[in-house]
Design a protein around this motif. Sequence first.
Motif, short mmCIF file in Angstrom:
data_model
loop_
_atom_site.label_atom_id
_atom_site.label_comp_id
_atom_site.label_asym_id
_atom_site.label_seq_id
_atom_site.Cartn_x
_atom_site.Cartn_y
_atom_site.Cartn_z
N GLU A 176 18.81 33.35 15.30
CA GLU A 176 19.87 32.44 14.58
C GLU A 176 20.56 32.98 13.82
O GLU A 176 21.96 32.50 13.63
N TYR B 45 28.51 34.85 22.72
CA TYR B 45 27.51 33.95 23.07
C TYR B 45 27.42 34.16 24.67
O TYR B 45 26.28 34.07 25.15
N LEU C 141 19.41 28.87 21.21
CA LEU C 141 18.03 28.99 20.49
C LEU C 141 17.01 28.06 21.54
O LEU C 141 15.88 28.31 21.52
N ARG D 124 13.01 34.19 16.30
CA ARG D 124 14.04 33.29 16.21
C ARG D 124 14.96 33.16 15.27
O ARG D 124 16.24 33.07 15.38
N ASP D 125 14.55 33.58 13.82
CA ASP D 125 15.52 33.67 12.81
C ASP D 125 16.46 34.77 12.89
O ASP D 125 17.68 34.60 12.57
N VAL E 83 25.11 27.22 20.14
CA VAL E 83 23.81 27.96 19.19
C VAL E 83 22.56 27.09 19.48
O VAL E 83 21.66 27.86 19.75
N GLU E 84 22.71 25.84 19.32
CA GLU E 84 21.44 25.03 19.82
C GLU E 84 20.96 25.26 21.28
O GLU E 84 19.60 25.36 21.38
N ASP F 189 13.48 29.30 22.53
CA ASP F 189 12.25 28.74 22.40
C ASP F 189 11.38 28.67 23.65
O ASP F 189 10.06 28.58 23.74
N LEU G 279 23.48 34.45 15.80
CA LEU G 279 24.50 33.32 16.43
C LEU G 279 25.46 32.73 15.41
O LEU G 279 26.57 32.41 15.94
N THR G 280 24.91 32.59 14.32
CA THR G 280 25.62 31.60 13.39
C THR G 280 26.47 32.50 12.50
O THR G 280 27.18 32.11 11.69
#
Length: 150
Positions: free
Chosen positions: A54, A39, A137, A50-51, A133-134, A141, A57-58
């Motif tokens: 994500e 991170y 993201l 974005r996907d 993560v939030e 955005d 990141l996850t």
Amino acid sequence: MEKNILAYSETALDYGVIGLLVLMSIVTLWLFIERMMFYSTVDVEKYTHRDILEMDLTNNISVISAIGSNAPYVGLLGTVIGIMLTFYTMGDASAIDAKKIMVGLALALKATAMGLIVAMPAIVAYTILLRKVEKILTIFDVNQEEKASN
């Protein structure tokens, strides 16, 4: 002979359950450190979707969640087996010694305590990672909106 088998099974149970819980805590710590390092180096500018960001990141944080939710059950399994062995010893003995019973039950409860000790930091680590993560993201955005408005 039977007493030796019982002592061996108690030792194997103790090392097996506690060993598994120690392994789970090491995996949790390792994955937490790996994710935090990732991170700190992630560059949202390199991602176009974005996907995909994500997914990167996850990656592996579900393992931390699984460890956090299952560690108490591993500890509980060790406790149940430990209590069963204590009752077996009580039934096998001709005289019931309260001290041996209490020691056996206390040692059996050690597994549940260890399960909780592993689970609580794992859940905290998982929550910290989800928040990171939030944030990343959200940065992605915001950057996408700025690019679209320009």
